[in-house]
Design a protein around this motif. Structure first.
Motif, PDB file in Angstrom:
ATOM      1  N   VAL A  33       2.595  11.092  10.896  1.00 27.88           N
ATOM      2  CA  VAL A  33       1.865  10.994   9.632  1.00 27.88           C
ATOM      3  C   VAL A  33       2.734  11.523   8.494  1.00 27.88           C
ATOM      4  CG1 VAL A  33      -0.114  11.909   8.337  1.00 27.88           C
ATOM      5  CG2 VAL A  33      -0.420  11.064  10.668  1.00 27.88           C
ATOM      6  N   PHE A  34       3.441  12.605   8.719  1.00 25.19           N
ATOM      7  CA  PHE A  34       4.328  13.188   7.713  1.00 25.19           C
ATOM      8  C   PHE A  34       5.460  12.219   7.378  1.00 25.19           C
ATOM      9  CE2 PHE A  34       8.012  15.853   6.593  1.00 25.19           C
ATOM     10  CZ  PHE A  34       7.500  16.457   5.450  1.00 25.19           C
ATOM     11  N   ALA A  35       6.082  11.608   8.380  1.00 21.72           N
ATOM     12  CA  ALA A  35       7.188  10.676   8.147  1.00 21.72           C
ATOM     13  C   ALA A  35       6.720   9.448   7.365  1.00 21.72           C
ATOM     14  CB  ALA A  35       7.806  10.262   9.477  1.00 21.72           C
ATOM     15  N   VAL A  36       5.574   8.899   7.706  1.00 25.90           N
ATOM     16  CA  VAL A  36       5.040   7.737   6.984  1.00 25.90           C
ATOM     17  C   VAL A  36       4.717   8.107   5.546  1.00 25.90           C
ATOM     18  CG1 VAL A  36       3.066   6.171   6.848  1.00 25.90           C
ATOM     19  CG2 VAL A  36       4.200   6.554   9.037  1.00 25.90           C
ATOM     20  N   TRP A  40       6.467   6.396   2.277  1.00 19.53           N
ATOM     21  CA  TRP A  40       5.608   5.745   1.292  1.00 19.53           C
ATOM     22  C   TRP A  40       5.831   6.347  -0.094  1.00 19.53           C
ATOM     23  CZ3 TRP A  40       1.337   7.872  -1.360  1.00 19.53           C
ATOM     24  CH2 TRP A  40       0.579   6.955  -2.068  1.00 19.53           C
ATOM     25  N   SER A  41       5.926   7.662  -0.180  1.00 23.78           N
ATOM     26  CA  SER A  41       6.119   8.298  -1.488  1.00 23.78           C
ATOM     27  C   SER A  41       7.487   7.962  -2.064  1.00 23.78           C
ATOM     28  CB  SER A  41       5.919   9.814  -1.398  1.00 23.78           C
ATOM     29  OG  SER A  41       6.931  10.395  -0.608  1.00 23.78           O
ATOM     30  N   ASN A  42       8.513   7.797  -1.224  1.00 34.42           N
ATOM     31  CA  ASN A  42       9.833   7.403  -1.717  1.00 34.42           C
ATOM     32  C   ASN A  42       9.798   5.991  -2.288  1.00 34.42           C
ATOM     33  OD1 ASN A  42      11.044   9.822  -1.113  1.00 34.42           O
ATOM     34  ND2 ASN A  42      11.877   9.139   0.839  1.00 34.42           N
ATOM     35  N   MET A  47       9.714   2.472  -7.138  1.00 36.21           N
ATOM     36  CA  MET A  47       9.086   1.438  -7.958  1.00 36.21           C
ATOM     37  C   MET A  47       8.766   1.960  -9.355  1.00 36.21           C
ATOM     38  SD  MET A  47       6.620  -0.732  -5.343  1.00 36.21           S
ATOM     39  CE  MET A  47       5.234   0.215  -5.802  1.00 36.21           C
ATOM     40  N   ILE A  48       8.372   3.211  -9.455  1.00 34.90           N
ATOM     41  CA  ILE A  48       8.008   3.770 -10.749  1.00 34.90           C
ATOM     42  C   ILE A  48       9.240   4.049 -11.595  1.00 34.90           C
ATOM     43  CG2 ILE A  48       7.013   5.820 -11.861  1.00 34.90           C
ATOM     44  CD1 ILE A  48       4.967   5.865  -9.575  1.00 34.90           C
ATOM     45  N   THR A  49      10.288   4.569 -10.997  1.00 32.28           N
ATOM     46  CA  THR A  49      11.476   4.962 -11.759  1.00 32.28           C
ATOM     47  C   THR A  49      12.455   3.821 -11.975  1.00 32.28           C
ATOM     48  OG1 THR A  49      12.596   5.726  -9.750  1.00 32.28           O
ATOM     49  CG2 THR A  49      11.334   7.356 -11.002  1.00 32.28           C
ATOM     50  N   ASN A  50      12.290   2.675 -11.312  1.00 29.23           N
ATOM     51  CA  ASN A  50      13.188   1.543 -11.501  1.00 29.23           C
ATOM     52  C   ASN A  50      12.684   0.699 -12.677  1.00 29.23           C
ATOM     53  OD1 ASN A  50      14.918  -0.582 -11.356  1.00 29.23           O
ATOM     54  ND2 ASN A  50      14.419  -1.155  -9.270  1.00 29.23           N
TER      55      ASN A  50
END
Length: 151
Positions: A33-36, A40-42, A47-50
């Motif tokens: 769950v932590f890895a997913v 996902w957050s990366n 998408m937000i910073t590009n």
């Protein structure tokens, strides 16, 4: 008196294999769950910073305002781009270095889209196809509908 200092445990069985399997299963579940969540957050952050998508949308909107009610349209041969006439003015939208620029009557230049590696243009009837590759490898394309001035 000796017996009062002894500690007595209700369960003296110890740590069992079943306890270890259960704890390992819980650890594996939370680690997945932590890895997913991190992955996902990366992707969301990228998408937000590009700014490429936003810049492309603004470029498309800007070009669309020019391609309504034009007199003529030709694809440039010297540089990738287009040349069109509108209201007695001549405009060039072309690739110049690492950007797409707009010129009016071949004077000055206005930056329309930055960080562009390649650009190609194709005219098919009243459709104008723009294909752009950015320096970061992202490819975008858009088809514009061109309306000509009717006399």
């Amino acid at each position: 008196m000796r017996n009062c200092f002894k500690l007595r445990f209700a369960n003296e069985k110890g740590y069992t294999l079943l306890d270890g399997i259960i704890q390992l299963s819980v650890l594996m579940l939370f680690s997945q769950v932590f890895a997913v969540t991190i992955g996902w957050s990366n992707r969301i952050e990228e998408m937000i910073t590009n700014p490429t998508d936003t810049e492309w949308a603004l470029f498309v909107q800007n070009v669309e305002t020019y391609l309504n009610d034009i007199d003529s349209l030709v694809i440039q041969k010297e540089q990738p781009g287009i040349r069109f006439r509108k209201n007695e003015e001549e405009y060039d939208i072309e690739l110049y270095a690492n950007l797409i620029r707009k010129q009016k009557n071949r004077l000055g230049h206005e930056q329309m889209l930055l960080h562009v590696k390649t650009m190609s243009v194709k005219v098919d009837g009243q459709s104008l196809h723009f294909f752009v590759t950015f320096l970061n490898g992202i490819e975008k394309e858009h088809t514009f509908y061109v309306t000509y001035h009717s006399e």
